[in-house]
Write a protein that holds these residues in place. Structure first.
Motif, PDB file in Angstrom:
ATOM      1  N   PHE A 136       0.839  -1.187   0.000  1.00 45.27           N
ATOM      2  CA  PHE A 136       0.000   0.000   0.000  1.00 45.27           C
ATOM      3  C   PHE A 136       0.876   1.239   0.000  1.00 45.27           C
ATOM      4  CE2 PHE A 136      -3.553  -2.616   1.032  1.00 45.27           C
ATOM      5  CZ  PHE A 136      -4.687  -1.853   0.793  1.00 45.27           C
ATOM      6  N   VAL A 137       0.390   2.279  -0.656  1.00 45.11           N
ATOM      7  CA  VAL A 137       0.982   3.602  -0.526  1.00 45.11           C
ATOM      8  C   VAL A 137       0.087   4.409   0.401  1.00 45.11           C
ATOM      9  CG1 VAL A 137       1.534   5.739  -1.713  1.00 45.11           C
ATOM     10  CG2 VAL A 137       2.103   3.558  -2.766  1.00 45.11           C
ATOM     11  N   ALA A 138       0.659   5.063   1.390  1.00 44.49           N
ATOM     12  CA  ALA A 138      -0.109   5.837   2.369  1.00 44.49           C
ATOM     13  C   ALA A 138       0.505   7.218   2.506  1.00 44.49           C
ATOM     14  CB  ALA A 138      -0.114   5.130   3.724  1.00 44.49           C
ATOM     15  N   ASN A 139      -0.322   8.173   2.907  1.00 44.43           N
ATOM     16  CA  ASN A 139       0.219   9.513   3.126  1.00 44.43           C
ATOM     17  C   ASN A 139      -0.510  10.211   4.256  1.00 44.43           C
ATOM     18  OD1 ASN A 139      -2.151   9.940   1.278  1.00 44.43           O
ATOM     19  ND2 ASN A 139      -1.583  12.065   1.597  1.00 44.43           N
ATOM     20  N   SER A 140       0.167  11.159   4.845  1.00 47.40           N
ATOM     21  CA  SER A 140      -0.451  12.058   5.810  1.00 47.40           C
ATOM     22  C   SER A 140      -0.280  13.469   5.282  1.00 47.40           C
ATOM     23  CB  SER A 140       0.203  11.921   7.188  1.00 47.40           C
ATOM     24  OG  SER A 140       1.531  12.398   7.145  1.00 47.40           O
ATOM     25  N   GLU A 141      -1.071  14.393   5.777  1.00 52.50           N
ATOM     26  CA  GLU A 141      -1.044  15.727   5.208  1.00 52.50           C
ATOM     27  C   GLU A 141       0.287  16.441   5.425  1.00 52.50           C
ATOM     28  OE1 GLU A 141      -4.344  18.039   6.430  1.00 52.50           O
ATOM     29  OE2 GLU A 141      -5.701  17.104   5.014  1.00 52.50           O
ATOM     30  N   GLU A 142       0.905  16.218   6.576  1.00 51.48           N
ATOM     31  CA  GLU A 142       2.100  16.998   6.897  1.00 51.48           C
ATOM     32  C   GLU A 142       3.390  16.242   6.649  1.00 51.48           C
ATOM     33  OE1 GLU A 142       1.972  18.744  10.742  1.00 51.48           O
ATOM     34  OE2 GLU A 142      -0.116  19.333  10.590  1.00 51.48           O
ATOM     35  N   ASN A 143       3.316  14.979   6.209  1.00 48.50           N
ATOM     36  CA  ASN A 143       4.526  14.178   6.047  1.00 48.50           C
ATOM     37  C   ASN A 143       4.553  13.532   4.677  1.00 48.50           C
ATOM     38  OD1 ASN A 143       5.736  14.158   8.935  1.00 48.50           O
ATOM     39  ND2 ASN A 143       3.554  13.713   9.231  1.00 48.50           N
ATOM     40  N   ASP A 144       5.681  12.896   4.379  1.00 51.50           N
ATOM     41  CA  ASP A 144       5.872  12.279   3.080  1.00 51.50           C
ATOM     42  C   ASP A 144       4.958  11.081   2.878  1.00 51.50           C
ATOM     43  OD1 ASP A 144       7.853  14.115   2.943  1.00 51.50           O
ATOM     44  OD2 ASP A 144       9.510  12.706   3.154  1.00 51.50           O
ATOM     45  N   VAL A 145       4.759  10.744   1.593  1.00 53.98           N
ATOM     46  CA  VAL A 145       4.076   9.506   1.243  1.00 53.98           C
ATOM     47  C   VAL A 145       4.998   8.337   1.578  1.00 53.98           C
ATOM     48  CG1 VAL A 145       3.145   8.161  -0.679  1.00 53.98           C
ATOM     49  CG2 VAL A 145       2.770  10.620  -0.585  1.00 53.98           C
TER      50      VAL A 145
END
Length: 495
Positions: free
Chosen positions: A255-264
């Protein structure tokens, strides 16, 4: 010869050589010339599993005697795959080939004849009595997974799943008669809300991302016509304090995941034990949404500067395009959205002023951008989604309204719209199998059918006092997962 044959096509095998009596093949692919593209796709994927294939288009070289070649193929292939369509059923030569395989094994104990249906047609007579493999209406990845899985079962003679079934007795009291299964999410892994969910590319695992950056996953089990989820595992990404989106990479358990303030980042659920996390997978910040092409080679990410990445080599993602740095535009700049089409040919993103840009992707570059504006550009920057089974439609969400655009490559045309009755739209998902859209909002979610985009039909509404943050269709389109405050629900789709 009837027009279903093309004996002058080239290939690597000399069927008339002195050694041809020693040559055998695992599969002979029987087809008509109208279905050549399907036959080649099937043969290519079979050979990728280290099985040998005889295909006329590849193996009957100039100078070969066609009738002898076909006789050799039928006699010296362990199994015959019949690529069944309306054209095939009308072909006298196709009938001879599948009947020859059927006559070797009329009881089907050795599975000598394997019909693969690529067209919505009825299989007549004795051909209809042979259990067939159906690829109609599937996306490429679903079709490939189905083909490889079913052929493995054909070779072994069993289709036993790799994951254990659940105990069928002592039914849980919370299971309703609406064909739903409920996962208690909040409190089991995190006290915070489940924000995003997604299925692995084989549909057997469901992954949930929590608002505090924690992830959990469940393996699918079965109970009659219900769905249950087993073996919950969790993983914490230290740098994540908010999970915005997760997307499965086709053909893998990654899976590829991301958060708004950090890298994917990349999360790997393959193998046993805890999932593995590769941090700083792609340097993208303030990315509200991410999308991946159907073949898993391209990734589009939103953010202050939407970007497109080549991820063929997951250890070394390569930047293809990034929007030029824009001036400061209040807080809405962080919610700019982007999407890569399933084919990987189109990249679409919203700019800082709410305009939609569509660009061609060719030879790992983005060019020839076209710009248009949705009907309500003054609302929040849109949520952009391509139809999951093709590049045909582009869905653009503006608060309580979703516009449907026919993409027409780089010349989108507005063809319809629908209004949400579950509050502001938070997420949009497209089914890979049928013209269905799931729209989640502040007060539940809806299922819309866009078979006629000019007049979308509301098929289902789930009203809730809680936000439904995210929805996700399984790769085969038979399940829908939804997440709200502390609960992940799975819904069986009956069409």
């Amino acid at each position: 010869m009837e027009d279903t044959r093309e004996p002058d096509q080239v290939g690597p095998v000399d069927l008339t050589s002195a050694n041809s009596t020693e040559t055998r093949w695992d599969y002979f692919v029987s087809y008509t010339k109208e279905d050549l593209a399907w036959a080649e796709w099937i043969a290519w994927n079979i050979e990728s599993t280290d099985n040998s294939v005889l295909l006329q288009a590849w193996d009957v070289v100039p100078g070969s005697h066609w009738a002898t070649a076909m006789q050799e193929a039928m006699a010296k292939s362990d199994r015959t795959i019949a690529v069944v369509s309306r054209n095939y059923l009308a072909s006298a030569y196709g009938r001879v080939e599948w009947q020859a395989a059927f006559s070797k094994d009329p009881a089907g104990f050795n599975r000598k004849l394997v019909p693969i249906r690529i067209d919505r047609c009825d299989l007549p007579g004795v051909l209809g009595q042979v259990v067939h493999l159906d690829l109609c209406g599937l996306t490429e990845e679903s079709a490939r997974s189905t083909l490889i899985t079913k052929l493995r079962a054909i070779r072994t003679g069993r289709a036993k799943p790799s994951d254990p079934p659940i105990f069928p007795g002592l039914s849980s009291s919370h299971e309703s008669s609406e064909n739903t299964s409920i996962l208690a999410a909040a409190g089991s892994v995190s006290a915070n809300q489940v924000h995003t969910i997604g299925f692995t590319s084989d549909g057997r695992r469901l992954v949930a991302g929590y608002r505090d950056g924690t992830f959990a996953s469940w393996v699918r089990g079965y109970r009659k016509d219900k769905v249950a989820w087993l073996e919950k595992t969790g993983v914490q990404i230290p740098s994540f304090d908010y999970t915005s989106d997760i997307v499965a990479i086709a053909g893998t358990q990654k899976f590829v995941a991301n958060s708004e303030e950090n890298d994917v980042c990349l999360i790997d659920f393959e193998g046993v034990g805890a999932p593995r996390v590769q941090r700083s997978f792609i340097p993208v910040t303030w990315a509200q949404n991410i999308s991946i092409s159907a073949d898993g080679t391209l990734l589009g990410a939103s953010g202050e500067r939407p970007s497109l990445w080549n991820i063929e080599d997951l250890s070394k993602p390569r930047l293809i395009f990034q929007l030029a740095e824009a001036p400061e535009v209040e807080s809405r700049a962080r919610y700019i959205d982007a999407a890569v089409s399933p084919s990987g040919r189109l990249f679409c993103y919203a700019d800082h002023e709410g305009a939609i840009n569509v660009s061609n992707i060719a030879y790992n570059s983005v060019h020839s951008a076209r710009c248009f504006r949705p009907a309500r550009p003054d609302d929040d920057v849109p949520h952009i989604v391509f139809s999951a089974d093709s590049d045909r439609y582009l869905f653009i969400a503006n608060c309580k309204e979703l516009e449907i655009w026919a993409s027409h490559g780089q010349n989108p045309q507005s063809v319809g719209a629908l209004k949400s009755t579950v509050g502001d739209i938070l997420h949009v998902a497209s089914s890979p199998r049928s013209p269905l859209l799931a729209i989640s909002g502040y007060n539940g979610f809806q299922i819309w059918e866009f078979r006629n985009p000019a007049s979308p039909v509301l098929r289902f509404t789930f009203d809730s006092d809680d936000m439904v943050w995210c929805t996700s269709f399984s790769p085969d389109g038979t399940l829908l997962a939804t997440s709200d405050v502390g609960v992940v629900r799975s819904w069986k789709i009956n069409e």
